[in-house]
Design an enzyme around this catalytic site. Structure first.
Site, PDB file in Angstrom:
ATOM      1  CG  ASP A  26      84.157  23.363  46.280  1.00 59.90           C
ATOM      2  OD1 ASP A  26      84.038  23.572  47.503  1.00 59.90           O
ATOM      3  OD2 ASP A  26      85.256  23.454  45.678  1.00 59.90           O
ATOM      4  CG  ASP A  27      82.798  27.339  46.605  1.00 57.39           C
ATOM      5  OD1 ASP A  27      82.403  27.760  47.711  1.00 57.39           O
ATOM      6  OD2 ASP A  27      83.852  26.695  46.460  1.00 57.39           O
ATOM      7  CG  HIS A  47      82.664  25.879  50.727  1.00 54.45           C
ATOM      8  ND1 HIS A  47      83.533  25.869  51.802  1.00 54.45           N
ATOM      9  CD2 HIS A  47      83.159  24.965  49.842  1.00 54.45           C
ATOM     10  CE1 HIS A  47      84.505  24.998  51.580  1.00 54.45           C
ATOM     11  NE2 HIS A  47      84.305  24.427  50.384  1.00 54.45           N
ATOM     12  CD  GLU A  79      90.529  22.955  46.229  1.00 50.47           C
ATOM     13  OE1 GLU A  79      90.738  23.293  47.403  1.00 50.47           O
ATOM     14  OE2 GLU A  79      89.676  23.523  45.493  1.00 50.47           O
ATOM     15  CG  HIS A  92      83.252  19.634  49.258  1.00 54.31           C
ATOM     16  ND1 HIS A  92      84.531  19.190  48.964  1.00 54.31           N
ATOM     17  CD2 HIS A  92      83.360  20.978  49.382  1.00 54.31           C
ATOM     18  CE1 HIS A  92      85.351  20.214  48.913  1.00 54.31           C
ATOM     19  NE2 HIS A  92      84.660  21.327  49.152  1.00 54.31           N
ATOM     20  CG  HIS A 133      88.747  21.954  51.624  1.00 54.92           C
ATOM     21  ND1 HIS A 133      87.717  21.917  52.518  1.00 54.92           N
ATOM     22  CD2 HIS A 133      88.230  22.484  50.475  1.00 54.92           C
ATOM     23  CE1 HIS A 133      86.619  22.397  51.942  1.00 54.92           C
ATOM     24  NE2 HIS A 133      86.899  22.750  50.702  1.00 54.92           N
TER      25      HIS A 133
HETATM   26  N1  ADE Z   1      86.402  27.711  50.280  1.00 53.11           N
HETATM   27  C1  ADE Z   1      85.363  27.635  49.458  1.00 53.11           C
HETATM   28  N2  ADE Z   1      85.612  26.770  48.468  1.00 53.11           N
HETATM   29  C2  ADE Z   1      86.854  26.273  48.684  1.00 53.11           C
HETATM   30  C3  ADE Z   1      87.682  25.335  48.020  1.00 53.11           C
HETATM   31  N3  ADE Z   1      87.292  24.700  46.910  1.00 53.11           N
HETATM   32  N4  ADE Z   1      88.890  25.083  48.534  1.00 53.11           N
HETATM   33  C4  ADE Z   1      89.294  25.710  49.625  1.00 53.11           C
HETATM   34  N5  ADE Z   1      88.567  26.594  50.295  1.00 53.11           N
HETATM   35  C5  ADE Z   1      87.341  26.870  49.830  1.00 53.11           C
HETATM   36 ZN    ZN Z   2      85.471  23.217  49.212  1.00 54.56          ZN
END
Ligand code: ADE
Ligand code: ZN
Length: 332
Positions: free
Chosen positions: A277-278, A18, A199, A16, A196
């Site tokens: 994630d990011d 991005h 969350e 996971h 997703h």
């Molecule tokens: N796009 C990038 N990171 C995300 C996240 N954690 N939740 C939803 N969309 C995303």
């Molecule tokens: Zn994500």
């Protein structure tokens, strides 16, 4: 072996991630200079201090604004190459990377611009560092389903190198049911599907992702714990959850790391994995996410090994490759 040393030493898969969420403040700054883009920041340090979020949307606003510096093939190459170097450093031997085509096509950047940049970096990283990569094309859920269907069609020349489709962006108010048709089309083409769910959104969104989208994995999914019946189903079917601890903390899904339920879900027998994630926005790549679990939750060596094994079990690798990596984890 100290747990921190073990975390670094174990081969891991990341499921996971991005790619747009790996843009570093330095690269953002350099690309803005290159293209003559006026950022609302005066320095790299100012970009770094802007990375404080109150919820998912406050992050997404900055994330989409940041992505605007990505314009040419080489920009996408540099973005991907920098992340794959982090994979090498974090001992991530396999990664399944999400990219958001609409973030780029809606700014007039064509598919072949970002895909050729990504591919050039992936090919080099495979050859030079042996990192294995799969790509997940994610639809932006704040846009219409018709837009997602158009994106699926536009991606056709690249179907051979895309393994799965996903669903991301603003969760609340954009339930999985909005995308039932495009996911059905994607499955018919032969793509794996992830989404997703759970969350910020309620357990009902996870039910929808399972029952209406036919997902192979749930991204995040931590709110499944609010629904016993849902938990039982996820456990029974061993539907993987790709959990992102530092992301959950930064986006205030949890109040502090000590309150994260990932180890409870693991002990309950769910197939949970750890992911970043990011990472440039949330303060850590994969190893830092594992370390946060050690520091805040007292993750044991056995739990750490199980989480790492789960990352291979939940991957889209063929069974033979999964077995090879699981055996290597046991050897360390
Ligand atoms: N796009 C990038 N990171 C995300 C996240 N954690 N939740 C939803 N969309 C995303
Ligand atoms: Zn994500």
């Amino acid at each position: 072996m100290a747990l921190t040393t073990l975390i670094k030493a174990l081969p891991k898969a990341e499921l996971h991630l991005h790619i747009e969420g790996t843009l570093s403040p330095t690269l953002m700054w350099e690309l803005a200079q290159k293209h003559g883009i006026q950022l609302p920041f005066q320095s790299v340090a100012e970009i770094e201090t802007a990375y404080q979020f109150s919820d998912l949307q406050s992050f997404l606003d900055l994330y989409y604004a940041g992505a605007d510096v990505l314009r040419e093939e080489d920009d996408f190459y540099q973005l991907m190459k920098a992340y794959l170097l982090r994979c090498k450093e974090n001992n991530i031997v396999h990664t399944e990377i999400m990219f958001d085509p609409q973030t780029h096509t809606h700014r007039g950047v064509a598919f072949d611009v970002f895909m050729t940049g990504f591919l050039r970096a992936i090919t080099e990283a495979k050859t030079d560092w042996g990192v294995s990569v799969r790509l997940i094309m994610s639809f932006l859920r704040h846009l219409s389903e018709a837009d997602a269907i158009q994106t699926l069609q536009d991606a056709e020349p690249w179907y051979d190198i895309i393994d799965a489709v996903g669903l991301d962006s603003s969760e609340l108010g954009n339930p999985p049911e909005k995308f039932e048709r495009v996911f059905s089309q994607a499955r018919a083409i032969g793509f794996k599907v992830v989404a997703h769910a759970g969350e910020e959104g309620p357990p009902d969104y996870i039910w929808q992702a399972i029952n209406l989208l036919g997902i192979d994995r749930i991204d995040h999914g931590v709110r499944c714990a609010e629904d016993k019946e849902l938990m039982a189903l996820i456990k029974h079917r061993q539907i993987p959850l790709t959990v992102c601890p530092l992301s959950n903390l930064k986006l205030k899904v949890i109040e502090d790391m000590a309150a994260h339920n990932i180890l409870d879900l693991l002990e309950d027998g769910l197939l949970v994995t750890v992911n970043s994630d990011d990472p440039t926005y949330f303060g850590g790549f994969l190893n830092e996410n594992f370390m946060a679990l050690e520091t805040a939750l007292g993750m044991t060596e056995q739990q750490c090994r199980q989480l790492v094994k789960n990352s291979f079990k939940a991957s889209f690798l063929p069974d033979g490759d999964k077995q090879k990596w699981l055996a290597q984890v046991d050897e360390i």
